[in-house]
Design an enzyme around this catalytic site. Structure first.
Site, short mmCIF file in Angstrom:
data_model
loop_
_atom_site.label_atom_id
_atom_site.label_comp_id
_atom_site.label_asym_id
_atom_site.label_seq_id
_atom_site.Cartn_x
_atom_site.Cartn_y
_atom_site.Cartn_z
N ASP A 67 4.04 0.81 -8.34
CA ASP A 67 3.14 1.64 -9.10
C ASP A 67 2.33 0.65 -10.11
OD1 ASP A 67 5.50 0.60 -10.61
OD2 ASP A 67 6.40 2.75 -10.44
N ASP A 138 15.67 8.17 -17.67
CA ASP A 138 15.64 9.53 -17.30
C ASP A 138 15.90 9.70 -16.06
OD1 ASP A 138 13.30 8.73 -16.38
OD2 ASP A 138 11.82 10.01 -17.65
N HIS A 140 14.03 8.43 -13.08
CA HIS A 140 12.98 8.26 -12.57
C HIS A 140 13.11 7.06 -11.51
CE1 HIS A 140 10.92 5.70 -15.85
NE2 HIS A 140 11.18 5.11 -14.72
N GLU A 145 8.60 10.93 -12.40
CA GLU A 145 9.61 11.45 -13.41
C GLU A 145 10.22 12.95 -13.13
OE1 GLU A 145 9.87 9.44 -15.90
OE2 GLU A 145 8.08 9.01 -16.84
C1 F6R Z 1 8.57 -0.24 -12.06
C2 F6R Z 1 9.20 1.24 -11.86
C3 F6R Z 1 10.05 1.99 -12.58
C4 F6R Z 1 11.10 1.03 -13.24
C5 F6R Z 1 11.96 1.66 -14.12
C6 F6R Z 1 13.27 0.90 -14.80
O1 F6R Z 1 7.69 -0.61 -10.96
O2 F6R Z 1 8.70 1.69 -10.77
O3 F6R Z 1 10.92 3.11 -12.17
O4 F6R Z 1 11.88 0.32 -12.19
O5 F6R Z 1 11.37 2.31 -15.22
O6 F6R Z 1 12.56 -0.15 -15.52
P1 F6R Z 1 13.45 -1.22 -16.27
O7 F6R Z 1 13.82 -2.02 -15.04
O8 F6R Z 1 12.25 -2.23 -17.10
O9 F6R Z 1 14.46 -0.50 -16.94
#
Ligand code: F6R
Length: 261
Positions: A67, A138, A140, A145
Protein backbone atom coordinates in the site's frame (compact mmCIF):
# COMPACT_ATOMS: atom_id res chain seq x y z
CA UNK A 1 -3.41 -22.03 9.03
CA UNK A 2 -0.15 -22.43 10.93
CA UNK A 3 0.18 -20.55 14.22
CA UNK A 4 3.73 -20.04 15.43
CA UNK A 5 4.27 -18.49 18.86
CA UNK A 6 7.78 -17.36 19.77
CA UNK A 7 9.09 -15.81 23.00
CA UNK A 8 9.62 -12.41 21.40
CA UNK A 9 9.50 -10.37 18.20
CA UNK A 10 13.19 -10.90 17.47
CA UNK A 11 12.85 -14.67 17.27
CA UNK A 12 9.72 -14.31 15.11
CA UNK A 13 11.62 -12.02 12.74
CA UNK A 14 14.60 -14.38 12.54
CA UNK A 15 12.20 -17.22 11.69
CA UNK A 16 10.45 -15.14 8.99
CA UNK A 17 13.80 -14.02 7.54
CA UNK A 18 14.91 -17.67 7.31
CA UNK A 19 11.75 -18.51 5.34
CA UNK A 20 12.51 -15.68 2.90
CA UNK A 21 16.18 -16.67 2.66
CA UNK A 22 15.29 -20.28 1.85
CA UNK A 23 12.85 -19.11 -0.84
CA UNK A 24 15.36 -16.72 -2.42
CA UNK A 25 18.08 -19.40 -2.47
CA UNK A 26 15.70 -21.92 -4.04
CA UNK A 27 14.21 -19.37 -6.44
CA UNK A 28 16.59 -16.43 -7.06
CA UNK A 29 13.92 -14.56 -9.08
CA UNK A 30 11.33 -14.88 -6.30
CA UNK A 31 8.54 -12.32 -6.00
CA UNK A 32 8.05 -10.96 -2.48
CA UNK A 33 5.03 -9.06 -1.19
CA UNK A 34 6.10 -6.56 1.47
CA UNK A 35 4.45 -4.59 4.25
CA UNK A 36 5.40 -1.36 6.00
CA UNK A 37 4.71 -0.21 9.57
CA UNK A 38 6.46 -1.27 12.75
CA UNK A 39 5.89 -5.05 12.54
CA UNK A 40 8.33 -5.93 9.71
CA UNK A 41 11.16 -3.54 10.69
CA UNK A 42 13.19 -6.19 12.56
CA UNK A 43 12.54 -8.73 9.81
CA UNK A 44 14.01 -6.26 7.30
CA UNK A 45 17.02 -5.66 9.58
CA UNK A 46 17.62 -9.42 9.64
CA UNK A 47 17.38 -9.64 5.83
CA UNK A 48 19.95 -6.86 5.58
CA UNK A 49 22.22 -8.81 7.96
CA UNK A 50 21.80 -11.99 5.90
CA UNK A 51 22.69 -10.04 2.75
CA UNK A 52 25.77 -8.39 4.30
CA UNK A 53 27.13 -11.26 6.35
CA UNK A 54 25.98 -14.32 4.42
CA UNK A 55 25.75 -12.94 0.89
CA UNK A 56 22.00 -13.52 0.46
CA UNK A 57 21.48 -12.31 -3.10
CA UNK A 58 18.46 -10.16 -4.01
CA UNK A 59 19.64 -9.15 -7.48
CA UNK A 60 16.86 -10.97 -9.33
CA UNK A 61 14.16 -10.61 -6.68
CA UNK A 62 11.03 -8.55 -7.40
CA UNK A 63 9.06 -6.86 -4.61
CA UNK A 64 5.51 -5.51 -4.43
CA UNK A 65 4.40 -3.42 -1.48
CA UNK A 66 0.90 -3.64 -0.13
CA UNK A 67 0.00 0.00 0.00
CA UNK A 68 0.83 3.69 -0.25
CA UNK A 69 -0.74 6.91 1.05
CA UNK A 70 -2.63 8.93 -1.53
CA UNK A 71 -1.17 12.40 -1.94
CA UNK A 72 2.37 11.65 -0.73
CA UNK A 73 5.18 11.78 -3.29
CA UNK A 74 7.82 8.98 -3.07
CA UNK A 75 10.27 11.49 -1.55
CA UNK A 76 7.93 12.37 1.36
CA UNK A 77 9.48 11.22 4.65
CA UNK A 78 6.24 9.46 5.68
CA UNK A 79 5.55 7.80 2.31
CA UNK A 80 5.82 4.05 2.21
CA UNK A 81 8.27 4.25 -0.70
CA UNK A 82 10.56 6.27 1.55
CA UNK A 83 9.99 3.84 4.44
CA UNK A 84 11.00 0.93 2.24
CA UNK A 85 14.12 2.68 0.96
CA UNK A 86 15.31 3.51 4.47
CA UNK A 87 14.42 0.19 6.08
CA UNK A 88 15.26 -2.25 3.27
CA UNK A 89 15.73 -1.30 -0.37
CA UNK A 90 18.82 0.91 0.06
CA UNK A 91 20.64 -1.86 1.95
CA UNK A 92 20.14 -4.80 -0.42
CA UNK A 93 21.30 -5.42 -3.99
CA UNK A 94 17.73 -5.22 -5.35
CA UNK A 95 17.20 -3.80 -8.84
CA UNK A 96 15.25 -0.57 -8.13
CA UNK A 97 13.22 -1.18 -11.32
CA UNK A 98 11.83 -4.31 -9.70
CA UNK A 99 10.70 -2.71 -6.42
CA UNK A 100 7.04 -1.84 -6.87
CA UNK A 101 5.02 0.34 -4.49
CA UNK A 102 1.51 1.49 -5.39
CA UNK A 103 1.55 5.06 -6.69
CA UNK A 104 0.53 7.70 -4.14
CA UNK A 105 0.39 10.63 -6.50
CA UNK A 106 -2.75 9.74 -8.39
CA UNK A 107 -6.08 11.50 -8.52
CA UNK A 108 -9.52 11.22 -10.11
CA UNK A 109 -9.75 9.11 -13.24
CA UNK A 110 -6.11 7.99 -13.02
CA UNK A 111 -6.70 5.99 -9.85
CA UNK A 112 -8.58 3.07 -11.40
CA UNK A 113 -6.06 2.81 -14.23
CA UNK A 114 -3.10 2.91 -11.81
CA UNK A 115 -4.64 0.18 -9.67
CA UNK A 116 -5.30 -2.05 -12.67
CA UNK A 117 -1.72 -1.47 -13.79
CA UNK A 118 -0.44 -2.57 -10.38
CA UNK A 119 -2.47 -5.78 -10.60
CA UNK A 120 -1.10 -6.34 -14.11
CA UNK A 121 2.48 -5.83 -12.90
CA UNK A 122 1.96 -8.49 -10.24
CA UNK A 123 0.55 -10.86 -12.90
CA UNK A 124 3.43 -10.17 -15.30
CA UNK A 125 5.93 -10.92 -12.53
CA UNK A 126 4.32 -14.34 -12.16
CA UNK A 127 2.37 -13.62 -8.96
CA UNK A 128 3.63 -13.22 -5.41
CA UNK A 129 5.55 -16.19 -3.99
CA UNK A 130 5.58 -15.01 -0.39
CA UNK A 131 3.58 -12.15 1.11
CA UNK A 132 4.53 -10.49 4.42
CA UNK A 133 1.59 -8.97 6.31
CA UNK A 134 1.09 -7.02 9.51
CA UNK A 135 -2.34 -6.73 11.09
CA UNK A 136 -4.14 -3.57 12.15
CA UNK A 137 -5.60 -3.36 15.66
CA UNK A 138 -8.99 -3.44 13.88
CA UNK A 139 -8.04 -6.59 11.94
CA UNK A 140 -7.12 -4.97 8.62
CA UNK A 141 -4.56 -6.50 6.25
CA UNK A 142 -3.01 -4.19 3.70
CA UNK A 143 -5.34 -1.25 4.25
CA UNK A 144 -8.45 -3.32 3.77
CA UNK A 145 -10.38 -1.91 6.67
CA UNK A 146 -13.36 -3.72 8.27
CA UNK A 147 -16.21 -4.08 5.74
CA UNK A 148 -13.77 -4.37 2.79
CA UNK A 149 -14.89 -6.89 0.19
CA UNK A 150 -13.13 -10.19 0.78
CA UNK A 151 -12.76 -10.46 -3.01
CA UNK A 152 -11.39 -6.93 -3.50
CA UNK A 153 -8.53 -5.98 -5.83
CA UNK A 154 -6.07 -3.07 -5.67
CA UNK A 155 -8.04 0.15 -5.22
CA UNK A 156 -8.39 3.33 -3.20
CA UNK A 157 -9.62 2.95 0.39
CA UNK A 158 -10.47 5.30 3.25
CA UNK A 159 -8.64 4.74 6.54
CA UNK A 160 -10.60 4.47 9.77
CA UNK A 161 -9.93 7.05 12.44
CA UNK A 162 -8.38 4.30 14.57
CA UNK A 163 -5.87 3.36 11.85
CA UNK A 164 -5.01 7.02 11.32
CA UNK A 165 -4.33 7.30 15.07
CA UNK A 166 -2.29 4.07 15.08
CA UNK A 167 -0.15 5.43 12.24
CA UNK A 168 0.25 8.96 13.62
CA UNK A 169 3.68 8.07 15.08
CA UNK A 170 5.07 7.97 11.52
CA UNK A 171 4.03 11.61 10.90
CA UNK A 172 4.96 14.93 12.47
CA UNK A 173 1.36 15.49 13.63
CA UNK A 174 -1.69 13.19 13.78
CA UNK A 175 -3.60 15.55 11.50
CA UNK A 176 -1.09 14.91 8.70
CA UNK A 177 -2.01 11.23 8.29
CA UNK A 178 -3.75 11.01 4.92
CA UNK A 179 -7.33 9.74 4.82
CA UNK A 180 -6.86 7.71 1.64
CA UNK A 181 -4.55 4.95 0.50
CA UNK A 182 -4.05 2.73 -2.51
CA UNK A 183 -3.97 -0.85 -1.24
CA UNK A 184 -3.78 -4.34 -2.68
CA UNK A 185 -7.19 -5.92 -2.26
CA UNK A 186 -7.96 -8.94 -0.14
CA UNK A 187 -8.44 -10.98 -3.32
CA UNK A 188 -5.01 -9.82 -4.49
CA UNK A 189 -3.37 -10.79 -1.18
CA UNK A 190 -5.09 -14.18 -1.14
CA UNK A 191 -3.49 -15.07 -4.50
CA UNK A 192 0.00 -15.03 -2.95
CA UNK A 193 1.34 -18.58 -2.86
CA UNK A 194 2.39 -18.25 0.75
CA UNK A 195 1.56 -15.70 3.45
CA UNK A 196 3.36 -14.84 6.69
CA UNK A 197 1.47 -12.49 9.01
CA UNK A 198 3.51 -10.92 11.82
CA UNK A 199 1.89 -9.54 14.98
CA UNK A 200 3.58 -8.31 18.14
CA UNK A 201 2.34 -7.03 21.47
CA UNK A 202 -0.83 -7.04 23.51
CA UNK A 203 -2.37 -4.30 21.37
CA UNK A 204 -2.73 -6.89 18.60
CA UNK A 205 -4.09 -9.73 20.79
CA UNK A 206 -7.76 -9.07 20.08
CA UNK A 207 -7.31 -8.73 16.30
CA UNK A 208 -5.15 -11.89 16.28
CA UNK A 209 -7.74 -13.98 18.12
CA UNK A 210 -10.40 -12.81 15.66
CA UNK A 211 -8.10 -13.63 12.75
CA UNK A 212 -7.20 -17.13 14.00
CA UNK A 213 -10.20 -18.31 16.02
CA UNK A 214 -13.07 -16.02 15.05
CA UNK A 215 -15.61 -16.43 12.27
CA UNK A 216 -14.53 -15.49 8.75
CA UNK A 217 -16.01 -12.18 7.77
CA UNK A 218 -15.41 -8.71 6.39
CA UNK A 219 -15.74 -7.23 9.90
CA UNK A 220 -12.27 -8.63 10.61
CA UNK A 221 -10.56 -8.82 7.20
CA UNK A 222 -7.56 -10.88 8.41
CA UNK A 223 -9.95 -13.75 9.23
CA UNK A 224 -10.00 -14.55 5.48
CA UNK A 225 -6.52 -16.04 5.95
CA UNK A 226 -8.27 -19.10 7.39
CA UNK A 227 -9.19 -19.84 3.76
CA UNK A 228 -5.60 -19.65 2.50
CA UNK A 229 -3.87 -23.01 1.97
CA UNK A 230 -0.44 -21.72 3.12
CA UNK A 231 -0.85 -18.92 5.62
CA UNK A 232 1.16 -18.73 8.84
CA UNK A 233 0.51 -16.35 11.72
CA UNK A 234 3.75 -15.53 13.55
CA UNK A 235 3.26 -14.15 17.05
CA UNK A 236 5.11 -13.08 20.16
CA UNK A 237 3.62 -13.97 23.55
CA UNK A 238 1.74 -10.66 23.87
CA UNK A 239 -0.06 -10.99 20.54
CA UNK A 240 -0.89 -14.66 21.28
CA UNK A 241 -2.29 -14.09 24.76
CA UNK A 242 -6.00 -14.25 23.83
CA UNK A 243 -5.78 -17.45 21.78
CA UNK A 244 -7.86 -20.18 23.39
CA UNK A 245 -5.88 -23.01 21.83
CA UNK A 246 -2.42 -21.53 22.16
CA UNK A 247 -0.98 -24.56 24.00
CA UNK A 248 -2.11 -26.79 21.15
CA UNK A 249 -0.47 -24.46 18.58
CA UNK A 250 2.78 -24.55 20.54
CA UNK A 251 2.72 -28.35 20.67
CA UNK A 252 1.98 -28.63 16.95
CA UNK A 253 4.92 -26.38 16.06
CA UNK A 254 7.31 -28.17 18.42
CA UNK A 255 6.35 -31.55 16.93
CA UNK A 256 6.03 -30.60 13.27
CA UNK A 257 6.53 -33.74 11.17
CA UNK A 258 9.62 -33.45 8.97
CA UNK A 259 8.57 -32.82 5.40
CA UNK A 260 5.37 -30.99 6.38
CA UNK A 261 5.23 -27.68 4.46
C1 F6R B 1 1.31 -1.71 6.04
C2 F6R B 1 0.01 -2.39 6.09
C3 F6R B 1 -0.76 -2.45 7.35
C4 F6R B 1 0.09 -2.71 8.59
C5 F6R B 1 -0.79 -2.71 9.85
C6 F6R B 1 0.02 -2.96 11.10
O1 F6R B 1 1.88 -1.82 4.76
O2 F6R B 1 -0.43 -2.85 5.09
O3 F6R B 1 -1.74 -3.45 7.25
O4 F6R B 1 0.74 -3.95 8.45
O5 F6R B 1 -1.44 -1.49 9.94
O6 F6R B 1 0.90 -1.89 11.30
P1 F6R B 1 2.05 -1.96 12.42
O7 F6R B 1 2.97 -3.03 11.99
O8 F6R B 1 2.69 -0.61 12.34
O9 F6R B 1 1.36 -2.25 13.70
Amino acid sequence: MEIIIQPNADSVCRYAARQIAELVKRKPDAVLGLATGSSPVRLYAELIRLHREEGLDFQRVTTFNLDEYVGLPPSHLSSYRHFMRVNLFDHLNLDPARTFVPPGLVAGEEIKEACEKYEEEIRLAGGIDLQILGIGSDGHIGFNEPSSSLASRTRIKTLTQRTRQDNAAFFKTAGEVPHHVITMGIGTIMEAKRILLLAFGESKAQAVSGCVEGPIGASLPASILQMHPRAAVLLDEGAAQNLRRREYYRWVFAHKPSGQA
